[in-house]
Design a protein around this motif. Sequence first.
Motif, PDB file in Angstrom:
ATOM      1  N   ALA A 261       0.771  -1.015  -0.064  1.00  0.00           N
ATOM      2  CA  ALA A 261      -0.320   0.253   0.111  1.00  0.00           C
ATOM      3  C   ALA A 261       0.729   1.342   0.087  1.00  0.00           C
ATOM      4  CB  ALA A 261      -0.726   0.265   0.992  1.00  0.00           C
ATOM      5  N   SER A 262       1.567   1.059   0.811  1.00  0.00           N
ATOM      6  CA  SER A 262       2.899   2.362   1.140  1.00  0.00           C
ATOM      7  C   SER A 262       3.575   2.346  -0.435  1.00  0.00           C
ATOM      8  CB  SER A 262       3.854   2.059   1.913  1.00  0.00           C
ATOM      9  OG  SER A 262       3.266   1.997   2.730  1.00  0.00           O
ATOM     10  N   ARG A 263       4.203   1.411  -0.765  1.00  0.00           N
ATOM     11  CA  ARG A 263       4.964   1.417  -2.500  1.00  0.00           C
ATOM     12  C   ARG A 263       3.721   2.326  -3.220  1.00  0.00           C
ATOM     13  NH1 ARG A 263       7.662  -3.375  -5.037  1.00  0.00           N
ATOM     14  NH2 ARG A 263       8.698  -3.216  -2.236  1.00  0.00           N
ATOM     15  N   SER A 264       2.249   2.010  -2.966  1.00  0.00           N
ATOM     16  CA  SER A 264       1.783   2.076  -4.032  1.00  0.00           C
ATOM     17  C   SER A 264       1.029   3.597  -3.975  1.00  0.00           C
ATOM     18  CB  SER A 264       0.262   1.028  -4.889  1.00  0.00           C
ATOM     19  OG  SER A 264      -0.369   1.340  -3.884  1.00  0.00           O
ATOM     20  N   ILE A 265       0.756   3.845  -2.836  1.00  0.00           N
ATOM     21  CA  ILE A 265      -0.046   5.059  -2.548  1.00  0.00           C
ATOM     22  C   ILE A 265       1.417   5.947  -3.309  1.00  0.00           C
ATOM     23  CG2 ILE A 265      -0.269   6.777  -0.752  1.00  0.00           C
ATOM     24  CD1 ILE A 265      -2.243   3.952   0.481  1.00  0.00           C
TER      25      ILE A 265
END
Lengths: 669, 376
Positions: free
Chosen positions: A655-659
């Motif tokens: 999630a962190s990476r895609s956000i």
Amino acid sequence: MADATVLPEGRNVRLRIDSDGWIKRAFMGVIALYLVVALALPLYAMLSKSFVTYSFDLTRYEFQVSDESGAVWGDPVTAAELNDRLGEFAPDDLRSSSDGRLSVTDLFPDFSFRSPVMYRIRGTTDNAPYLVGLDLQNSTDWRELDSNTFRRVNLRPVADTGLQNYQEYFSNPALFSSIENSLYIASISTVLTVLFAFGFAYAINRSCMPLKGAFRLIAMMPILVPSLLPGIALIYMFGNQGFLKPLLFGQSIYGPLGIVIGSVFFTFPHALIIISTALSISDQRQYEAAESLRASKWRTFWTVTIPGARYGLISAAFVTFTLVITDFGLPKVIGGQYNVLAIDIYKQVIGQQNFEMGAVVSVVLLIPAIVAFVIDRQVQKKQVSLLSARSVPYEPKPNRRFDMAMLAWCTIMGIFIAGIIAVCQFAALINYWPYDLSFSLRNYDFNKMDGGGWGAYWNSLELAALTAVIGTAIIFVGAYMVEKIDGFKTGRAAFQFLAMLPMAIPGMVLGLAYIFFFNNPANPLNAIYGTMAILVVSTVTHFYTVGHLTALTALKQIDAEFEPVATSLRQPFWRLFARVTVPVCLPAILDISIYMFVNAMTTVSAVVFLYSTHTALASVAVLNMDDAGDIAPAAAMGMMIFYTNATARVLHAFASRSILRRTQAWRVR
Amino acid sequence: MSESKAVVMQGAAAEPTYLKIEGLWKAFGDFLALKDISLEIAQGEFICFLGPSGCGKTTLLRAVAGLDPQTRGTIWQGGRDISELPASQRDYGIVFQSYALFPNLTVERNIAFGLENTRRPRAEIAARVRELLDLVGLPDQARKYPAQLSGGQQQRIALARAIAINPGLLLLDEPLSALDAKVRVHLRHEIKELQRKLGVTTIMVTHDQEEALSMADRIVVMNHGVIEQIGTPTEIYRQPATLFVADFIGETNRVATTYSDGAVTIGDAVLQTHAVGLANGAPVTMAVRPEDVLPHASADGAAPRPNHLDVRIEAMEFLGSYWRTHLTSPALGDTPLFANFSMNAVRRFGLSAGASLTVELPAERVLVFPRGGEDG
């Protein structure tokens, strides 16, 4: 010239507060109120409880006895006079707890419930409670009772405040020895953990050994499980039927040995993070200078490395010490007869229902926790100033012998950590240790065990999700208000204090304080007692500080001039908050939420006093199943928590990476 | 000294007063950051607050912006008393040294930030953003993020964002300090042009005297929380009101001496001055700028003329457009004298280290300041 001038008399100019100012103050007020209700008031309730003593005051009651006819009455006489005459109750017998009852017939040696003699009783003061059957009486009017009813009269103790509880505590050698025990295991665990973690951090930061990433991952695993899980693994390895028991040469794992080994396991990642940060900020140039001065490696280590990392080492030591001394799960599982402070609180409250004494032990446990906290904060402040210095990061050079030694050390630690988890996994998956080692999922059939079954697991998941969402929102908004409000210095300082306080409060203490505060029928918030809500509130509060500090760090990195700019553009603060502050801080916000989630899954100490039958939790189920002797299912439930947290971590990383990719395109040039 | 700080409205008298500051004080605990500041700024004027760090110039700007309220005193903007108004109810645009561009918003979103939320139709906002981008000369950068722009470009975006809402007052807090020297010189000119075009009353805080001299209509020189002088750039440079101003803006040779009958004595030399209003025997500091030391061909044996000195060149330092020259004179004793000689003068008089020549310190350029104050 100008130096001679002084400020003219008059009123200081104060800006009118605009709507933004009022909204911010209101938000901060609401969150401060939350902290007061969820933290300050319960702690106050607990503190005052520790000073409350209950005793029977015989001078407050008067009796009259009739003759056999029931019509001729003798002279009134107080209970104290009767006792003086008879010597029935020694002063110690008159000490009591809030539930105490004293049968009055003991003061009348001739009493027989079949006799026609009549009795009268009354209070001599306004506060002279006594029971007739189940009816509580408190009156200075005479009340006439026949013998059969008089039999059912019990005096109730009256509350007083004083230091008696503390005197009793410190004069009780069994309780007092817990202090020694707690300090003993906490000190040993601290020394070992800091040493081991330093070696590990040194290998990761200062060597060219292979597999650094894998070791880092393994070292972080203990964070994902409850602190009592290593206890279960150690029982399998070294317990009465443990497969490694001969390695102990007759020593018992139940007791300080098991607590220390388990403590090293669960505090290791916490110490590692701190020390690793301290080592990673060191300056390459200092080492170049040392080399150019022909200092030996050994000398460089003691004159450059250790001083550079000293704040990290001190901070890691205090964090470890606090974690160990306030931990409850591990000594509960593997402590055997070895009493520590956290266990005493549990025993006093759950075992003996002696809440006042539980409060006293809590206050005693607060002292080392607060001392460690205060020292750690001082050290942290110095560390920050070190961090901000511009420096060239250290680049390790390959050195085969050194790298191999470091690899060996990390492998030992890695096997220790992964081994403990693996043993739990193994135990969870076999049929019946040590007699039937065949594969089985029987231990995951939690519904057949005590402790709450699968419902407990789903409750934990719900708690973790709620804590992550609500906690992160409260913490981030609170940190924003305290960081970005104009003026209002006193209010902000008070808020900051409240936000830092939870870190110094052990979970057991918080949980007990919640009983005193929320379980009080006079408290309008009594309704949340026994619900999921109180579990969420206690967990958010318990882990508030780390989230608050993370949010503050992120907010401090944002340009302080965003707010004035937005104001000059006549935009309300919430627009800037939604459009800029939150997006820019999103990585930190995600970090806070995963931290809250993982801790809500693993925490035992605060919630163990607060769960009810329909809000049983997975971490508490581990404890209770272990208590009931279902050790393999306890290990299985512990592993469920591990899978969940590991999955949450992976999801968080994705999630962190895609956000980041989507909303933070601006970070890449 | 407060008389000399009385507000002079030369050059701007035609325009009405837009911003008026009266009796402003700011205390941080016991420390007085601003002491009795009074000032009037005319509509459309470009004012610079100039001074060394810690002089109170930024404190004064923040008081005007309502970011850090003054402790005493009144501020009027456009006839309205804004002394106690919170920043959100004042009328200004602001540009900070850090630009404070929102990093996660594109250039056009940044500029539009103050325009949205005003019930303006989307198309109108877009048109206004395009107009502003053209105005600051960055029409093709609309979709980029601030981090993709150079420092100078970011500064112009910050400026565009600040003027997007047509503020009555533009506040610039050291807007050029973070830029390279070349970009800075270029942007100075651009900002000044833009300000003239928009006619917006502007206050710029700077510690860079060149910046102030080249951009401002009037300069407010500050030191230790007081205004040392208010005046046009030439006034400030040519007629510094205090020794501090003389020292801070440009360079000066300064010598402690005494005053008598319109002249000061340095060693054996008597220098005529145009100073007035000083008592005979008053301790003073004489100051003369290096470029006001005029070279003359050495006139050996001629009768000494007033304000002329025979000097010897001790050392010369080439600084590109001129030579910085270290002079000594028997008349001055141990006191050294520095002069800036142009390339032409050096060639014409054949100047080199060790050479002798006569220099003139013109009476109207010899500045005299009473001594005894903190700067004396």
